[in-house]
Design a protein around this motif. Structure first.
Motif, mmCIF file in Angstrom:
data_model
loop_
_atom_site.group_PDB
_atom_site.id
_atom_site.type_symbol
_atom_site.label_atom_id
_atom_site.label_comp_id
_atom_site.label_asym_id
_atom_site.label_seq_id
_atom_site.Cartn_x
_atom_site.Cartn_y
_atom_site.Cartn_z
ATOM 1 N N GLU A 23 0.786 -0.782 0.006
ATOM 2 C CA GLU A 23 -0.024 0.020 0.326
ATOM 3 C C GLU A 23 0.799 1.526 -0.238
ATOM 4 O O GLU A 23 2.020 0.769 1.189
ATOM 5 C CB GLU A 23 -1.229 0.146 1.203
ATOM 6 N N HIS A 25 0.711 5.946 0.061
ATOM 7 C CA HIS A 25 -0.020 6.494 0.205
ATOM 8 C C HIS A 25 0.825 7.922 -0.448
ATOM 9 O O HIS A 25 1.103 8.417 -0.459
ATOM 10 C CB HIS A 25 -0.513 7.382 1.544
ATOM 11 N N ARG A 89 -3.842 4.716 -2.258
ATOM 12 C CA ARG A 89 -4.308 5.428 -1.433
ATOM 13 C C ARG A 89 -3.733 7.526 -1.184
ATOM 14 O O ARG A 89 -3.029 7.425 -1.480
ATOM 15 C CB ARG A 89 -4.158 5.811 -0.405
ATOM 16 N N SER A 130 -8.245 4.975 -4.287
ATOM 17 C CA SER A 130 -9.381 5.379 -3.182
ATOM 18 C C SER A 130 -8.199 6.984 -4.113
ATOM 19 O O SER A 130 -6.775 7.146 -3.908
ATOM 20 C CB SER A 130 -9.552 5.257 -2.167
#
Length: 183
Positions: A23, A25, A89, A130
């Motif tokens: 993941e 960010h 993200r 997202s």
């Protein structure tokens, strides 16, 4: 005679480590002084644990604030194309850009349609992504990088104007404030 604008980039040291991430960010920001006016972008990429993967700011010339916001996202996604990322993200303080990417607002501005298409195409490579609107206070680092790049571009611009006019370069009025920047 029109001068070519110099594109000054502020890039932090390259990430040394993994090429695959569970993941990431991504914090993006675009800044324009005037609308349109001199503009720049700032991008910060962090792991889920908060480790910095990449960060950069770059002056992009004359643009609107919304154009700069989209350009920051396009540049961030281009940077990320060298990594394998399971979940992405994205955080931005531009409600318009976030809502347009989410499909909640139409892209009415002609100059933004191409950038929106590029973003949607690039996001297609991620199974799980997202984008979220955040308050400006939570986007300080991307904002700092954009403003630092914008300040650097202004320094280049004023130095070249002084040179064109035959003026000697002047030392900064407040050298101790050079580090800080801001805007």
């Amino acid at each position: 005679m029109e001068r070519r604008k110099s594109r000054k980039s502020v890039v932090e040291p390259a990430f040394q480590g993994a090429r695959r991430f569970e993941e990431l960010h991504v914090f993006i920001d675009g800044a324009a002084r005037g609308n349109p006016g001199p503009a720049a972008i700032g991008v910060v990429v962090l792991t889920r644990q908060g480790r910095r993967v990449a960060a950069f700011g770059e002056a992009i010339g004359e643009a609107t604030n919304n154009f700069a916001e989209y350009t920051a996202l396009v540049h961030a996604l281009r940077l990320l194309s060298v990594y394998e990322v399971d979940r992405l993200r994205i955080y931005a303080d531009s409600e318009l850009v976030v809502r347009q990417i989410q499909g909640l607002y139409r892209v009415k501005e002609r100059s933004l349609r191409s950038l929106h298409s590029q973003v949607m195409s690039m996001l297609g490579r991620y199974r799980d992504w997202s984008i979220q609107h955040i308050p400006r206070e939570e986007n300080r680092e991307a904002d700092r990088l954009a403003n630092q790049a914008l300040d650097g571009a202004a320094d280049i611009s004023s130095a070249s104007v002084g040179h064109d006019l035959g003026l000697e370069e002047q030392p900064p009025l407040f050298p101790e404030e050079e580090e800080g920047g801001g805007g």
